[in-house]
Write a protein that holds these residues in place. Structure first.
Motif, PDB file in Angstrom:
ATOM      1  N   THR A 179      -6.801 -18.650 -13.176  1.00  0.00           N
ATOM      2  CA  THR A 179      -6.898 -19.677 -14.534  1.00  0.00           C
ATOM      3  C   THR A 179      -7.154 -21.026 -13.817  1.00  0.00           C
ATOM      4  O   THR A 179      -7.218 -21.063 -12.568  1.00  0.00           O
ATOM      5  N   VAL A 180      -7.483 -22.078 -14.512  1.00  0.00           N
ATOM      6  CA  VAL A 180      -7.678 -23.455 -14.211  1.00  0.00           C
ATOM      7  C   VAL A 180      -6.495 -24.145 -15.023  1.00  0.00           C
ATOM      8  O   VAL A 180      -6.408 -24.152 -16.080  1.00  0.00           O
ATOM      9  N   TYR A 181      -5.618 -24.804 -14.318  1.00  0.00           N
ATOM     10  CA  TYR A 181      -4.438 -25.467 -14.926  1.00  0.00           C
ATOM     11  C   TYR A 181      -4.194 -26.880 -14.447  1.00  0.00           C
ATOM     12  O   TYR A 181      -4.394 -27.092 -13.223  1.00  0.00           O
ATOM     13  N   ASN A 182      -4.413 -27.796 -15.317  1.00  0.00           N
ATOM     14  CA  ASN A 182      -4.417 -29.337 -14.745  1.00  0.00           C
ATOM     15  C   ASN A 182      -5.532 -29.747 -13.829  1.00  0.00           C
ATOM     16  O   ASN A 182      -5.361 -30.500 -12.818  1.00  0.00           O
ATOM     17  N   GLY A 183      -6.659 -28.955 -13.858  1.00  0.00           N
ATOM     18  CA  GLY A 183      -7.960 -29.110 -13.174  1.00  0.00           C
ATOM     19  C   GLY A 183      -7.940 -28.527 -11.877  1.00  0.00           C
ATOM     20  O   GLY A 183      -8.667 -28.589 -11.008  1.00  0.00           O
ATOM     21  N   LYS A 184      -6.919 -27.700 -11.390  1.00  0.00           N
ATOM     22  CA  LYS A 184      -6.833 -26.991 -10.289  1.00  0.00           C
ATOM     23  C   LYS A 184      -6.825 -25.491 -10.473  1.00  0.00           C
ATOM     24  O   LYS A 184      -6.607 -24.940 -11.574  1.00  0.00           O
ATOM     25  N   LYS A 185      -7.498 -24.923  -9.582  1.00  0.00           N
ATOM     26  CA  LYS A 185      -7.839 -23.249  -9.566  1.00  0.00           C
ATOM     27  C   LYS A 185      -6.488 -22.869  -9.484  1.00  0.00           C
ATOM     28  O   LYS A 185      -5.681 -23.156  -8.387  1.00  0.00           O
ATOM     29  N   GLY A 186      -6.178 -21.524  -9.927  1.00  0.00           N
ATOM     30  CA  GLY A 186      -4.925 -21.007  -9.730  1.00  0.00           C
ATOM     31  C   GLY A 186      -4.850 -19.547 -10.352  1.00  0.00           C
ATOM     32  O   GLY A 186      -5.858 -18.953 -10.534  1.00  0.00           O
ATOM     33  N   ILE A 187      -3.643 -18.957 -10.315  1.00  0.00           N
ATOM     34  CA  ILE A 187      -3.445 -17.367 -10.234  1.00  0.00           C
ATOM     35  C   ILE A 187      -2.517 -17.200 -11.447  1.00  0.00           C
ATOM     36  O   ILE A 187      -1.401 -17.842 -11.042  1.00  0.00           O
ATOM     37  N   ARG A 188      -2.550 -16.157 -12.317  1.00  0.00           N
ATOM     38  CA  ARG A 188      -1.668 -16.106 -13.522  1.00  0.00           C
ATOM     39  C   ARG A 188      -1.267 -14.688 -13.067  1.00  0.00           C
ATOM     40  O   ARG A 188      -1.845 -13.614 -12.815  1.00  0.00           O
ATOM     41  N   ALA A 189       0.295 -14.510 -13.111  1.00  0.00           N
ATOM     42  CA  ALA A 189       0.846 -13.062 -12.912  1.00  0.00           C
ATOM     43  C   ALA A 189       1.631 -13.070 -14.049  1.00  0.00           C
ATOM     44  O   ALA A 189       2.412 -13.881 -14.415  1.00  0.00           O
ATOM     45  N   SER A 190       1.531 -12.301 -15.092  1.00  0.00           N
ATOM     46  CA  SER A 190       2.119 -12.169 -16.495  1.00  0.00           C
ATOM     47  C   SER A 190       2.871 -11.009 -16.570  1.00  0.00           C
ATOM     48  O   SER A 190       2.267  -9.817 -16.342  1.00  0.00           O
ATOM     49  N   PHE A 191       4.113 -11.154 -16.589  1.00  0.00           N
ATOM     50  CA  PHE A 191       5.042 -10.005 -16.709  1.00  0.00           C
ATOM     51  C   PHE A 191       5.377  -9.503 -17.996  1.00  0.00           C
ATOM     52  O   PHE A 191       5.905 -10.180 -18.900  1.00  0.00           O
ATOM     53  N   VAL A 192       4.988  -8.199 -18.762  1.00  0.00           N
ATOM     54  CA  VAL A 192       5.158  -7.934 -19.887  1.00  0.00           C
ATOM     55  C   VAL A 192       5.747  -6.312 -19.769  1.00  0.00           C
ATOM     56  O   VAL A 192       6.196  -5.783 -20.668  1.00  0.00           O
ATOM     57  N   ASN A 193       5.186  -5.679 -18.949  1.00  0.00           N
ATOM     58  CA  ASN A 193       5.487  -4.050 -18.871  1.00  0.00           C
ATOM     59  C   ASN A 193       6.911  -3.764 -18.640  1.00  0.00           C
ATOM     60  O   ASN A 193       7.641  -4.204 -17.795  1.00  0.00           O
ATOM     61  N   TRP A 194       7.430  -2.844 -19.578  1.00  0.00           N
ATOM     62  CA  TRP A 194       9.046  -2.320 -19.493  1.00  0.00           C
ATOM     63  C   TRP A 194       9.113  -1.719 -18.286  1.00  0.00           C
ATOM     64  O   TRP A 194      10.285  -1.550 -18.055  1.00  0.00           O
ATOM     65  N   ARG A 195       8.236  -1.079 -17.351  1.00  0.00           N
ATOM     66  CA  ARG A 195       8.489  -0.492 -16.171  1.00  0.00           C
ATOM     67  C   ARG A 195       8.794  -1.267 -15.009  1.00  0.00           C
ATOM     68  O   ARG A 195       9.212  -0.712 -14.172  1.00  0.00           O
ATOM     69  N   THR A 196       8.636  -2.461 -15.261  1.00  0.00           N
ATOM     70  CA  THR A 196       8.214  -3.225 -13.707  1.00  0.00           C
ATOM     71  C   THR A 196       9.536  -3.520 -13.389  1.00  0.00           C
ATOM     72  O   THR A 196      10.797  -3.915 -13.723  1.00  0.00           O
ATOM     73  N   SER A 197       9.692  -3.087 -11.886  1.00  0.00           N
ATOM     74  CA  SER A 197      11.046  -3.047 -11.157  1.00  0.00           C
ATOM     75  C   SER A 197      10.966  -4.407  -9.972  1.00  0.00           C
ATOM     76  O   SER A 197      10.028  -4.549  -9.771  1.00  0.00           O
ATOM     77  N   LYS A 198      12.191  -4.525  -9.320  1.00  0.00           N
ATOM     78  CA  LYS A 198      12.125  -5.336  -8.128  1.00  0.00           C
ATOM     79  C   LYS A 198      11.357  -4.846  -7.265  1.00  0.00           C
ATOM     80  O   LYS A 198      10.497  -5.702  -6.309  1.00  0.00           O
ATOM     81  N   GLN A 199      11.395  -3.457  -7.023  1.00  0.00           N
ATOM     82  CA  GLN A 199      10.434  -2.699  -5.853  1.00  0.00           C
ATOM     83  C   GLN A 199       8.997  -3.205  -6.254  1.00  0.00           C
ATOM     84  O   GLN A 199       8.203  -3.527  -5.292  1.00  0.00           O
ATOM     85  N   ASP A 200       8.546  -3.146  -7.436  1.00  0.00           N
ATOM     86  CA  ASP A 200       7.269  -3.502  -7.730  1.00  0.00           C
ATOM     87  C   ASP A 200       7.064  -4.847  -7.221  1.00  0.00           C
ATOM     88  O   ASP A 200       5.871  -5.038  -6.484  1.00  0.00           O
TER      89      ASP A 200
END
Ligand SMILES: *Cc1c(COP(=O)(O)O)cnc(C)c1O
Length: 469
Positions: A431-452
């Motif tokens: 992504t580009v946010y406020n003029g800076k290059k960045g990375i998005r991690a979007s969490f929505v999956n029902w399976r995602t755990s702390k171990q993941d």
């Protein structure tokens, strides 16, 4: 009967058994399957004369494609905003295929299935604690939902000018106000003949926000001098999951003539938890709302709903009227989905949702909502405490927007992301946010755990310490 069709028909139980075993194997190993695949495939351009039959076609699929299918429905696919599939939604999806209904609500084909769709909408209204004066239906995704809501809004604008845009075409300027519209909203403006350039951009709040600056909104409304307009607001922007101030907007609505649309594609799920429900407070007075089911509800593609206030039913049916076909019945008599949304024939998309809602209830979706947010915060904590990364915005719900620490590392952000994704252990998007290059991690999956999440952190630390960047 054709011999291949006949052979398939009499061996259907063996074929489906094989598919079941293969499906279970995919789901059981979802966590180990790579999140990205790089091999190219050669596209076949000739169709076999005799056909292979289902069993050999399954073999052909497995040889050519199966290994390359990525675990986008798995727990560490954090790119875009991608959901997964709950067990009950798979059941509903299989049955939707087997029953093969076409929900319309005319007497005849698909009659009861339209009632399943209506009941599912009511269950969703209850899940989101929205009032029962919304009606809705299923479309393929939030893009089509935004389109459906904005098409109805466009017809409403016409009415304010005494015009019928659906019949006579758009003959008046349509004013649109928005601060951080999703790309699919802009695409809808283009598809609706309003034009993707033709919206007035309202300022966002200062302090690193993507939400509407209410004072600027008031100025922009004033400048319209009483002309009717459409306000497009957000329940969850894609970068930082920001929410507009719905309480204040609903107050503005009392004194100004506008259609209020909310894109709540995934942010709507805040309403499923008492912890985050306040973010949506006031949204019940909107005229239309978009919500995706194939993201945070974790049902298979293609599934989204539009919600429009019941009082606009006639405006909506004017917009999507399919009346010039006598064999489809008299549109003025009964409610019929084909006069209410873009498609005519449709799959029974409601069934996977109905199954998942019935199977897990409010408690199940409260859990999925809260777990996902907890995982986003767990990952955010890793970012904040590491000295290689920094957050670009506070974590408001389920997305983490971050970058490499230090201005001098800006050029390394996207190569680093490429390295992360090439590991096949996790997938994120740029992504580009406020003029800076960045990375998005979007969490929505029902399976995602702390171990993941911990595994993702480990992968990132390893790349940094090996100076792969
Ligand atoms: C994903 C998304 C959309 C588009 O949804 P599709 O299901 O891909 O059509 C619209 N708005 C927002 C905020 C989104 O995140």
């Amino acid at each position: 009967m054709n011999e291949q069709l006949h052979k398939d028909l009499i061996t259907l139980d063996q074929i489906l058994e094989k598919v079941k075993v293969q499906g279970l194997d995919y789901l059981a190993k979802l966590s180990e399957r790579p999140t990205s695949a790089s091999s190219a495939i050669l596209l076949n351009e000739t169709l076999d004369e005799m056909g292979l039959g289902s069993m050999d076609t399954l073999k052909a699929f497995n040889e050519k494609f199966e290994k390359l299918i990525v675990s986008s429905s798995g727990p560490r696919y954090l790119g875009f905003v991608i959901g997964g599939t709950t067990p009950a939604s798979i059941v509903g999806d299989w049955l939707a295929t087997i029953y093969d209904q076409n929900p319309q609500a005319i007497k005849g084909e698909g009659d009861i299935s339209a009632h399943i769709e209506m009941e599912t909408i009511k269950l969703l209204l209850d899940l989101f604690d929205l009032p029962k004066d919304f009606t809705g239906g299923f479309v393929t995704g939030a893009t089509m939902s935004n389109f459906t809501c904005l098409a109805t809004a466009r017809q409403w604008i016409g009415k304010q000018h005494g015009k019928d845009f659906a019949r006579d075409g758009v003959s008046e300027q349509i004013y649109i106000l928005s601060a951080s519209p999703h790309s699919s909203v802009i695409k809808s403006l283009s598809m609706l003949g309003i034009g993707s350039n033709n919206y007035i951009r309202v300022k966002v709040n200062s302090d690193n926000r993507e939400s509407i600056d209410i004072e600027d909104l008031k100025l922009k409304i004033k400048a319209l001098k009483g002309q009717p307009f459409i306000l497009i607001s957000s329940a969850g922007t894609v970068n930082t999951v920001d929410f507009d101030d719905f309480k204040t907007i609903s107050k503005l609505k009392r004194n100004h003539d506008f259609w209020w649309h909310i894109d709540g594609t995934f942010g709507a799920f805040a309403a499923c938890s008492p912890k985050y429900k306040h973010l949506t407070s006031g949204w019940e007075t909107a005229d239309s709302i978009t919500i995706d089911c194939h993201k945070w509800l974790n049902v298979p593609y293609e599934s989204a709903i539009f919600l429009v206030k019941e009082q606009y039913r006639s405006i909506q049916t004017e917009t999507f009227q399919n009346s010039n076909a006598p064999y489809l019945g008299d549109p003025s008599e009964d409610f019929n989905y084909l006069n209410f949304l873009p498609e005519n024939s449709r799959r029974l998309k409601a069934l996977p949702v109905w199954f998942s809602l019935m199977a897990y209830g409010k408690k199940g979706y409260r859990y999925i909502t809260e777990n996902v947010v907890a995982m986003a915060n767990h990952f955010g904590h890793f970012i904040e405490t590491s000295n290689a990364f920094e957050l670009m915005a506070p974590i408001r719900l389920n997305n983490v927007c971050y970058t490499l620490e230090g201005e001098e590392n800006q050029d390394k952000v996207f190569p680093f992301l490429k390295n992360i994704n090439e590991t096949g252990k996790v997938f994120m998007t740029p992504t580009v946010y406020n003029g800076k290059k960045g990375i998005r991690a979007s969490f929505v999956n029902w399976r995602t755990s702390k171990q993941d999440v911990d595994m993702v952190a480990k992968v990132m630390i390893k790349l940094i310490s090996n100076r792969v960047v």
